[in-house]
Design a protein around this motif. Structure first.
Motif, PDB file in Angstrom:
ATOM      1  N   TYR A 190      -1.852 -31.787  20.040  1.00  0.00           N
ATOM      2  CA  TYR A 190      -1.062 -32.054  18.843  1.00  0.00           C
ATOM      3  C   TYR A 190      -0.122 -30.886  18.619  1.00  0.00           C
ATOM      4  CZ  TYR A 190      -4.192 -35.903  18.206  1.00  0.00           C
ATOM      5  OH  TYR A 190      -4.885 -37.072  18.409  1.00  0.00           O
ATOM      6  N   PHE A 191       1.145 -31.208  18.358  1.00  0.00           N
ATOM      7  CA  PHE A 191       2.153 -30.169  18.191  1.00  0.00           C
ATOM      8  C   PHE A 191       2.854 -30.364  16.858  1.00  0.00           C
ATOM      9  CE2 PHE A 191       6.413 -28.350  18.719  1.00  0.00           C
ATOM     10  CZ  PHE A 191       6.065 -27.069  19.088  1.00  0.00           C
ATOM     11  N   ASN A 192       2.973 -29.282  16.106  1.00  0.00           N
ATOM     12  CA  ASN A 192       3.678 -29.309  14.834  1.00  0.00           C
ATOM     13  C   ASN A 192       4.740 -28.229  14.841  1.00  0.00           C
ATOM     14  OD1 ASN A 192       4.591 -29.447  12.250  1.00  0.00           O
ATOM     15  ND2 ASN A 192       2.610 -29.134  11.279  1.00  0.00           N
TER      16      ASN A 192
ATOM     17  N   GLU B 156      13.149 -32.600  16.012  1.00  0.00           N
ATOM     18  CA  GLU B 156      14.057 -32.565  14.860  1.00  0.00           C
ATOM     19  C   GLU B 156      13.567 -33.477  13.743  1.00  0.00           C
ATOM     20  OE1 GLU B 156      17.881 -33.397  16.572  1.00  0.00           O
ATOM     21  OE2 GLU B 156      17.951 -31.433  17.551  1.00  0.00           O
ATOM     22  N   LYS B 157      13.063 -34.653  14.113  1.00  0.00           N
ATOM     23  CA  LYS B 157      12.508 -35.557  13.108  1.00  0.00           C
ATOM     24  C   LYS B 157      11.354 -34.872  12.378  1.00  0.00           C
ATOM     25  CE  LYS B 157      10.190 -40.027  12.571  1.00  0.00           C
ATOM     26  NZ  LYS B 157       9.665 -41.210  13.273  1.00  0.00           N
ATOM     27  N   GLN B 158      10.457 -34.253  13.132  1.00  0.00           N
ATOM     28  CA  GLN B 158       9.320 -33.581  12.524  1.00  0.00           C
ATOM     29  C   GLN B 158       9.770 -32.373  11.699  1.00  0.00           C
ATOM     30  OE1 GLN B 158       6.343 -31.434  14.956  1.00  0.00           O
ATOM     31  NE2 GLN B 158       4.847 -32.895  14.113  1.00  0.00           N
TER      32      GLN B 158
ATOM     33  N   GLY C   7       5.049 -38.943  11.884  1.00  0.00           N
ATOM     34  CA  GLY C   7       5.450 -37.545  11.848  1.00  0.00           C
ATOM     35  C   GLY C   7       4.591 -36.611  12.671  1.00  0.00           C
ATOM     36  N   MET C   8       3.618 -37.143  13.384  1.00  0.00           N
ATOM     37  CA  MET C   8       2.778 -36.313  14.244  1.00  0.00           C
ATOM     38  C   MET C   8       3.219 -36.494  15.690  1.00  0.00           C
ATOM     39  SD  MET C   8      -0.963 -36.656  12.520  1.00  0.00           S
ATOM     40  CE  MET C   8      -0.823 -38.363  12.061  1.00  0.00           C
ATOM     41  N   ILE C   9       3.342 -35.387  16.395  1.00  0.00           N
ATOM     42  CA  ILE C   9       3.717 -35.409  17.806  1.00  0.00           C
ATOM     43  C   ILE C   9       2.475 -35.078  18.621  1.00  0.00           C
ATOM     44  CG2 ILE C   9       5.153 -34.388  19.604  1.00  0.00           C
ATOM     45  CD1 ILE C   9       7.201 -33.743  17.389  1.00  0.00           C
ATOM     46  N   ILE C  10       2.175 -35.969  19.556  1.00  0.00           N
ATOM     47  CA  ILE C  10       0.991 -35.812  20.392  1.00  0.00           C
ATOM     48  C   ILE C  10       1.441 -35.839  21.844  1.00  0.00           C
ATOM     49  CG2 ILE C  10      -1.277 -36.715  20.987  1.00  0.00           C
ATOM     50  CD1 ILE C  10       0.184 -38.329  18.048  1.00  0.00           C
ATOM     51  N   PHE C  11       1.006 -34.866  22.618  1.00  0.00           N
ATOM     52  CA  PHE C  11       1.256 -34.860  24.053  1.00  0.00           C
ATOM     53  C   PHE C  11      -0.028 -35.292  24.754  1.00  0.00           C
ATOM     54  CE2 PHE C  11       4.647 -32.298  22.509  1.00  0.00           C
ATOM     55  CZ  PHE C  11       5.675 -32.418  23.441  1.00  0.00           C
ATOM     56  N   LEU C  12       0.101 -36.257  25.658  1.00  0.00           N
ATOM     57  CA  LEU C  12      -1.029 -36.726  26.457  1.00  0.00           C
ATOM     58  C   LEU C  12      -0.840 -36.219  27.875  1.00  0.00           C
ATOM     59  CD1 LEU C  12      -1.147 -40.437  25.220  1.00  0.00           C
ATOM     60  CD2 LEU C  12      -2.421 -38.461  24.328  1.00  0.00           C
TER      61      LEU C  12
END
Length: 147
Positions: free
Chosen positions: A56-58, A108-110, A39-44
């Motif tokens: 990290y984006f929430n 959408e999942k998050q 459930g965590m979205i991380i942009f590299l």
């Protein structure tokens, strides 16, 4: 990292950019990979003088959540700032339909997950403590470039 004024914004601040680093950053595209785990979205982000930077984006804490979820093609911008918050390099792109759709799936999942700020923060701290940014690439879902 945030979504502001219709753009995903990734900001890197460094007190000691040198002219060679800035020239390299201006010349070379930046690669971005969006990753998702638990459930965590991380942009590299990497390119030019940058080793892999993680953002990290929430979406649950995003003021423009509805606008982001409604965006057909997502605009992304990376900004390099100096110690005085002066913009030194800007890279941007409007993503094509496919990467935009893949990002929307992640968002959408998050957005549909139960959000408990304290638990999210603990999970985030644990992930950051156990993995280096480059190791997070194994959770990659979509990649794109900023020019």
């Amino acid at each position: 990292m945030d979504y502001v004024n219709g753009q995903l914004l990734l900001v890197v601040k460094d007190d000691e950019w040198n002219e060679n680093q800035l020239a390299s950053a201006a010349r070379e595209p930046f690669s971005v990979m969006a990753c998702e785990t638990n459930g965590m979205i991380i942009f590299l982000l990497e390119g030019g003088p940058l080793d892999t930077c993680d953002f990290y984006f929430n979406i649950q804490e995003c003021d423009e959540k509805d606008q982001l979820l409604a965006a057909k093609n997502i605009d992304v911008q990376a900004v390099l700032l100096d110690a005085n918050n002066v913009i030194k390099v800007v890279k941007s792109a409007t993503l094509a339909a496919k990467p935009s759709e893949e990002l929307h799936k992640l968002f959408e999942k998050q957005a549909n997950m139960e959000f408990m700020p304290g638990e999210y923060d603990v999970n985030l701290d644990g992930l950051m403590a156990t993995m280096e940014p480059a190791e997070l690439a194994r959770y990659g879902k979509v990649s794109f470039q900023l020019n």
